[in-house]
Design a protein around this motif. Structure first.
Motif, PDB file in Angstrom:
ATOM      1  N   VAL A 199       0.827  -1.217   0.000  1.00 32.37           N
ATOM      2  CA  VAL A 199       0.000   0.000   0.000  1.00 32.37           C
ATOM      3  C   VAL A 199       0.858   1.262   0.000  1.00 32.37           C
ATOM      4  N   VAL A 200       1.957   1.261   0.734  1.00 28.21           N
ATOM      5  CA  VAL A 200       2.781   2.465   0.810  1.00 28.21           C
ATOM      6  C   VAL A 200       3.332   2.854  -0.567  1.00 28.21           C
ATOM      7  N   LEU A 201       3.465   1.871  -1.468  1.00 25.64           N
ATOM      8  CA  LEU A 201       3.940   2.170  -2.823  1.00 25.64           C
ATOM      9  C   LEU A 201       2.949   3.032  -3.601  1.00 25.64           C
ATOM     10  N   THR A 202       1.678   3.052  -3.149  1.00 29.54           N
ATOM     11  CA  THR A 202       0.668   3.868  -3.814  1.00 29.54           C
ATOM     12  C   THR A 202       1.038   5.342  -3.770  1.00 29.54           C
ATOM     13  N   LEU A 203       1.794   5.740  -2.776  1.00 25.41           N
ATOM     14  CA  LEU A 203       2.155   7.156  -2.647  1.00 25.41           C
ATOM     15  C   LEU A 203       3.006   7.640  -3.812  1.00 25.41           C
ATOM     16  N   ILE A 204       3.742   6.739  -4.458  1.00 27.22           N
ATOM     17  CA  ILE A 204       4.591   7.168  -5.582  1.00 27.22           C
ATOM     18  C   ILE A 204       3.739   7.667  -6.745  1.00 27.22           C
ATOM     19  N   PRO A 205       2.824   6.851  -7.307  1.00 24.54           N
ATOM     20  CA  PRO A 205       1.993   7.380  -8.396  1.00 24.54           C
ATOM     21  C   PRO A 205       1.013   8.445  -7.924  1.00 24.54           C
ATOM     22  N   ALA A 206       0.489   8.320  -6.692  1.00 28.01           N
ATOM     23  CA  ALA A 206      -0.511   9.278  -6.212  1.00 28.01           C
ATOM     24  C   ALA A 206       0.089  10.677  -6.074  1.00 28.01           C
ATOM     25  N   VAL A 207       1.257  10.770  -5.442  1.00 29.79           N
ATOM     26  CA  VAL A 207       1.910  12.077  -5.286  1.00 29.79           C
ATOM     27  C   VAL A 207       2.316  12.636  -6.647  1.00 29.79           C
ATOM     28  N   THR A 208       2.808  11.778  -7.523  1.00 28.98           N
ATOM     29  CA  THR A 208       3.182  12.235  -8.871  1.00 28.98           C
ATOM     30  C   THR A 208       1.980  12.821  -9.598  1.00 28.98           C
ATOM     31  N   LEU A 209       0.833  12.157  -9.517  1.00 34.31           N
ATOM     32  CA  LEU A 209      -0.386  12.671 -10.141  1.00 34.31           C
ATOM     33  C   LEU A 209      -0.780  14.021  -9.550  1.00 34.31           C
ATOM     34  N   GLY A 210      -0.642  14.159  -8.232  1.00 33.24           N
ATOM     35  CA  GLY A 210      -0.963  15.432  -7.593  1.00 33.24           C
ATOM     36  C   GLY A 210      -0.063  16.549  -8.060  1.00 33.24           C
ATOM     37  N   VAL A 211       1.230  16.267  -8.201  1.00 39.31           N
ATOM     38  CA  VAL A 211       2.186  17.277  -8.673  1.00 39.31           C
ATOM     39  C   VAL A 211       1.869  17.675 -10.114  1.00 39.31           C
ATOM     40  N   LEU A 212       1.580  16.689 -10.955  1.00 41.52           N
ATOM     41  CA  LEU A 212       1.252  16.994 -12.351  1.00 41.52           C
ATOM     42  C   LEU A 212      -0.018  17.831 -12.450  1.00 41.52           C
ATOM     43  N   ALA A 213      -1.006  17.513 -11.624  1.00 41.04           N
ATOM     44  CA  ALA A 213      -2.253  18.283 -11.648  1.00 41.04           C
ATOM     45  C   ALA A 213      -2.016  19.721 -11.197  1.00 41.04           C
ATOM     46  N   ARG A 214      -1.189  19.898 -10.175  1.00 41.05           N
ATOM     47  CA  ARG A 214      -0.895  21.257  -9.698  1.00 41.05           C
ATOM     48  C   ARG A 214      -0.161  22.055 -10.762  1.00 41.05           C
ATOM     49  N   ARG A 215       0.784  21.409 -11.430  1.00 41.01           N
ATOM     50  CA  ARG A 215       1.525  22.117 -12.492  1.00 41.01           C
ATOM     51  C   ARG A 215       0.578  22.513 -13.619  1.00 41.01           C
ATOM     52  N   ARG A 216      -0.341  21.643 -13.972  1.00 42.10           N
ATOM     53  CA  ARG A 216      -1.270  21.957 -15.047  1.00 42.10           C
ATOM     54  C   ARG A 216      -2.168  23.138 -14.672  1.00 42.10           C
ATOM     55  N   ARG A 217      -2.619  23.147 -13.406  1.00 37.29           N
ATOM     56  CA  ARG A 217      -3.433  24.278 -12.966  1.00 37.29           C
ATOM     57  C   ARG A 217      -2.648  25.582 -12.993  1.00 37.29           C
ATOM     58  N   ALA A 218      -1.359  25.497 -12.629  1.00 30.17           N
ATOM     59  CA  ALA A 218      -0.527  26.703 -12.639  1.00 30.17           C
ATOM     60  C   ALA A 218      -0.338  27.232 -14.052  1.00 30.17           C
ATOM     61  N   VAL A 219      -0.123  26.311 -15.012  1.00 27.78           N
ATOM     62  CA  VAL A 219       0.034  26.717 -16.415  1.00 27.78           C
ATOM     63  C   VAL A 219      -1.253  27.328 -16.941  1.00 27.78           C
ATOM     64  N   THR A 220      -2.372  26.705 -16.592  1.00 33.93           N
ATOM     65  CA  THR A 220      -3.671  27.223 -17.047  1.00 33.93           C
ATOM     66  C   THR A 220      -3.939  28.606 -16.488  1.00 33.93           C
ATOM     67  N   ALA A 221      -3.606  28.799 -15.194  1.00 28.06           N
ATOM     68  CA  ALA A 221      -3.825  30.097 -14.565  1.00 28.06           C
ATOM     69  C   ALA A 221      -2.940  31.164 -15.184  1.00 28.06           C
ATOM     70  N   ALA A 222      -1.706  30.780 -15.537  1.00 30.82           N
ATOM     71  CA  ALA A 222      -0.770  31.746 -16.122  1.00 30.82           C
ATOM     72  C   ALA A 222      -1.182  32.172 -17.512  1.00 30.82           C
ATOM     73  N   SER A 223      -1.828  31.224 -18.237  1.00 29.42           N
ATOM     74  CA  SER A 223      -2.243  31.549 -19.604  1.00 29.42           C
ATOM     75  C   SER A 223      -3.594  32.278 -19.594  1.00 29.42           C
TER      76      SER A 223
END
Length: 389
Positions: free
Chosen positions: A365-389
């Motif tokens: 179960v602890v391995l779930t944090l690797i893809p889960a955190v990565t997905l969260g980081v990617l989503a935050r970056r996408r929101r930041a790019v969208t907000a900047a544009s």
């Protein structure tokens, strides 16, 4: 964890007064399908004792079902798209009935394994048509503890006879009450959208599906001997603990789904974090009855509560291949189950003994944090790019 295709066909029946019956029938079918996947966890000692098997060998009946679902969920989601929905439901349930009768009558492990595998294929076909998730939620609330209760009073074979009988009732009900439909018209190739399956975010979601379910079910599959042999709980109280797990799982899934509407990535990060802590505690506090019971119930509240959110993310990231994305999520859940139960079963004969499943579960179960955190980081970056544009 349904495949998400075709269930809406019954949302507007010709005779509106039949709508509740149709919904209840499909929910019953889904309830039976998921109950049979998990019911072994509640009757594992009875099966092992009757057939002179080790707990790990008896647990392989869970593993082989999961393998069948890995194969059946995505493939049959596609294969049934050109078939009549009613016909698919009937065939799946008839195979389900026959498979359970074979299990109830046989003592040969090869026959039992084959019957479980084929039944899993039928489950995949049923999910490819029915999108009634309520029945699936009730499987852990009622199905598993009732199955354990029946096994304690009339033997584990009685549990499978009851499942077969209930499925036979569903066959008759569907034949009489579900509106007859025609196969959908031939559309553009269902493989046109497969290019969208290359999405890295989709495969990160599938990795999270595999690890979160694999870890939780590695432990849950052996929960009965953990409660009785390790924690010293009376066998007669096991169905109550399983019901507690199921009730908390039901409400946990509801809450996780609601929070997932606005904070999906927070849900898929927090739930495996809490589940890891709970599983580690189960592995450490061996022999403490009250503590183990409490931890099992807590595992129900958090362990699988992110699954609906993960399915939603898989469908979103699959783009035009949404149906197959849902099927792949179901396959990933069951691949995790197959891997987790196999590894957990192998630890039972080693120095870890009955603390092995929880130890393995926490490690997965602890391995779930690797893809889960990565997905969260990617989503935050996408929101930041969208907000900047």
């Amino acid at each position: 964890m349904d495949s998400g295709s075709g269930g809406s066909r019954y949302a507007e029946p010709t005779h509106s007064e039949r709508l509740p019956l149709v919904v209840y029938i499909l929910a019953l079918g889904t309830f039976l399908m998921l109950t049979t996947e998990f019911v072994i966890a509640g009757i594992l000692p009875e099966i092992a004792g009757d057939l002179d098997l080790s707990l790990a060998q008896a647990g392989s009946l869970i593993t082989v079902f999961a393998v069948g679902m890995v194969v059946g969920a995505p493939l049959l989601a596609l294969a049934t798209m050109r078939l009549s929905k009613k016909l698919t439901l009937l065939i799946a349930l008839i195979v389900f009935v026959v498979g359970h009768m074979v299990v109830a009558l046989s003592s040969d492990m090869t026959v039992l394994m084959t019957a479980r595998f084929v039944t899993a294929l039928a489950t995949g076909a049923f999910w490819a048509v029915s999108a009634v998730v309520a029945g699936g939620s009730l499987a852990t609330v009622l199905g598993v503890p009732i199955g354990a209760f029946i096994a304690q009073h009339v033997g584990w074979r009685g549990t499978f006879w009851v499942l077969a009988l209930a499925a036979a009732v569903a066959v008759v009900s569907i034949a009489r009450l579900v509106p007859t439909d025609t196969p959908p018209p031939k559309e553009e190739s269902v493989f046109r959208g497969l290019v969208d399956l290359r999405s890295p975010r989709l495969w990160l979601v599938l990795a999270a599906c595999l690890t979160t379910t694999g870890g939780v079910l590695a432990t849950y599959s052996y929960v009965t001997p953990i409660l009785t042999d390790q924690a010293g709980l009376s066998a007669g109280l096991v169905p109550l603990v399983l019901a507690g797990f199921g009730i908390c799982s039901f409400f946990g899934t509801l809450l996780g789904g609601r929070l997932g509407d606005t904070r999906p990535h927070a849900v898929i990060i927090v739930t495996p974090m809490v589940s890891t802590v709970v599983l580690l505690a189960m592995a450490l506090f061996t022999g403490a009855t009250a503590v183990t019971v409490t931890l099992v119930v807590l595992l129900g509240a958090f362990g699988l509560s992110a699954n609906s959110v993960l399915i939603h993310l898989a469908v979103s990231h699959a783009g035009r291949a949404a149906t197959l994305g849902s099927g792949l999520a179901v396959a990933a859940f069951n691949a995790g189950t197959a891997i987790g139960t196999t590894v957990a079963g192998a630890t039972l004969a080693g120095p870890l003994g009955l603390s092995g499943p929880a130890t393995v579960g926490a490690s997965i179960v602890v391995l779930t944090l690797i893809p889960a955190v990565t997905l969260g980081v990617l989503a935050r970056r996408r929101r930041a790019v969208t907000a900047a544009s």
